[in-house]
Scaffold this motif. Structure first.
Motif, short mmCIF file in Angstrom:
data_model
loop_
_atom_site.label_atom_id
_atom_site.label_comp_id
_atom_site.label_asym_id
_atom_site.label_seq_id
_atom_site.Cartn_x
_atom_site.Cartn_y
_atom_site.Cartn_z
N THR A 105 43.24 28.01 76.28
CA THR A 105 43.54 26.58 76.27
C THR A 105 42.55 25.75 75.48
O THR A 105 42.86 24.61 75.13
CB THR A 105 43.60 26.04 77.71
OG1 THR A 105 42.30 26.17 78.32
CG2 THR A 105 44.62 26.80 78.54
N ASP A 151 41.08 20.96 72.39
CA ASP A 151 42.31 21.39 73.03
C ASP A 151 43.03 22.33 72.05
O ASP A 151 43.37 21.93 70.94
CB ASP A 151 43.19 20.18 73.36
CG ASP A 151 44.44 20.56 74.12
OD1 ASP A 151 45.26 21.32 73.58
OD2 ASP A 151 44.60 20.10 75.26
N GLU A 202 45.99 23.57 71.99
CA GLU A 202 47.38 23.27 71.68
C GLU A 202 47.52 22.06 70.77
O GLU A 202 48.23 22.12 69.75
CB GLU A 202 48.18 23.05 72.96
CG GLU A 202 49.65 22.79 72.72
CD GLU A 202 50.45 22.64 74.00
OE1 GLU A 202 51.67 22.41 73.91
OE2 GLU A 202 49.85 22.78 75.09
N THR A 203 46.84 20.96 71.10
CA THR A 203 46.98 19.73 70.32
C THR A 203 46.00 19.67 69.15
O THR A 203 46.15 18.83 68.26
CB THR A 203 46.77 18.51 71.22
OG1 THR A 203 45.41 18.52 71.72
CG2 THR A 203 47.74 18.53 72.39
#
Length: 221
Positions: A152, A167, A169-170
């Motif tokens: 993550t 982060d 993912e972003t």
């Protein structure tokens, strides 16, 4: 001559001795199944060894700054001097090439789908299967990077001694230690549960940081 000695931890005794490199050893990495040991040395190419027989299985090409096994243990990443190589136990090939930059460290995502590397102009993420670039982190020169075990977050350390948690993912920065100039010494690592990370300050103090809040605790040596 650089060599690697393998020890039995429970018996605290050496098992075997590998003498793979002309110069000092820079990095060693076990394959996830413990079958192979990868080594790299100063001014020498990476090598893959069979840990049972002590046989040299494969030797890569070029000088290496970092090595890292894929989560499934089928491939080894190595980086250095504008190249990222992918090696299996049979043949090496160039995954990425850029003669205008230096590549310091490489890391696989825990699921094995992505590859990330620190470069002269930040960190680049690729699709591990297609080789297509996915995104870039930061624009500073980075020399250390590490994906969290749960996939993550991404941890980076820059040459100006800033440590940033991203982060995954972003691809946005969660927080940065911007006041750590002259404080970061090296050795960043994640806790197994991805809730904390650790690094060593210039005075050899171990610092433990909460990866959610950024709160830090110094553990004196």
């Amino acid at each position: 001559m650089g060599y690697v000695e393998i020890w039995n931890v429970s018996e605290k005794s050496p098992i075997s001795l590998l003498e793979p490199h002309t110069y000092w050893i820079g990095d060693v990495d076990w394959s996830p199944d413990d079958r192979y040991l990868a080594t790299s040395g100063h001014h020498s190419a990476p090598q893959i060894w069979d840990t049972q027989s002590g046989e040299l299985i494969l030797e890569g090409q070029g000088e290496v700054s970092d090595i890292d096994w894929s989560p499934d243990g089928n491939q080894l990443l190595d980086s250095g001097r504008g190249r990222i190589w992918l090696l299996d136990t049979q043949t090496p090939y160039i995954f990425y090439s850029d003669d205008d930059c230096c590549i310091w460290t490489v890391d696989w995502s825990p699921d094995g789908h992505y590859i990330i590397a620190t470069m002269s102009y930040g960190a680049q993420i690729w699709d591990a299967d297609t080789g297509e670039p996915i995104s870039q982190l930061d624009d500073a020169e980075l020399y250390d990077i590490l994906w969290s075990p749960d996939g993550t977050k991404i941890l980076t350390a820059s040459v100006n001694n800033q440590i940033t948690v991203w982060d995954a993912e972003t691809k946005t920065a969660l927080f940065t230690f911007s006041d750590y100039r002259h404080r970061y010494q090296g050795g960043i690592t994640w806790s197994p549960d991805s809730q904390q990370f650790m690094f060593i300050k210039y005075d050899n103090t171990l610092v433990v940081v909460d990866a959610i809040t950024g709160e830090e605790t110094a553990v004196e040596n």
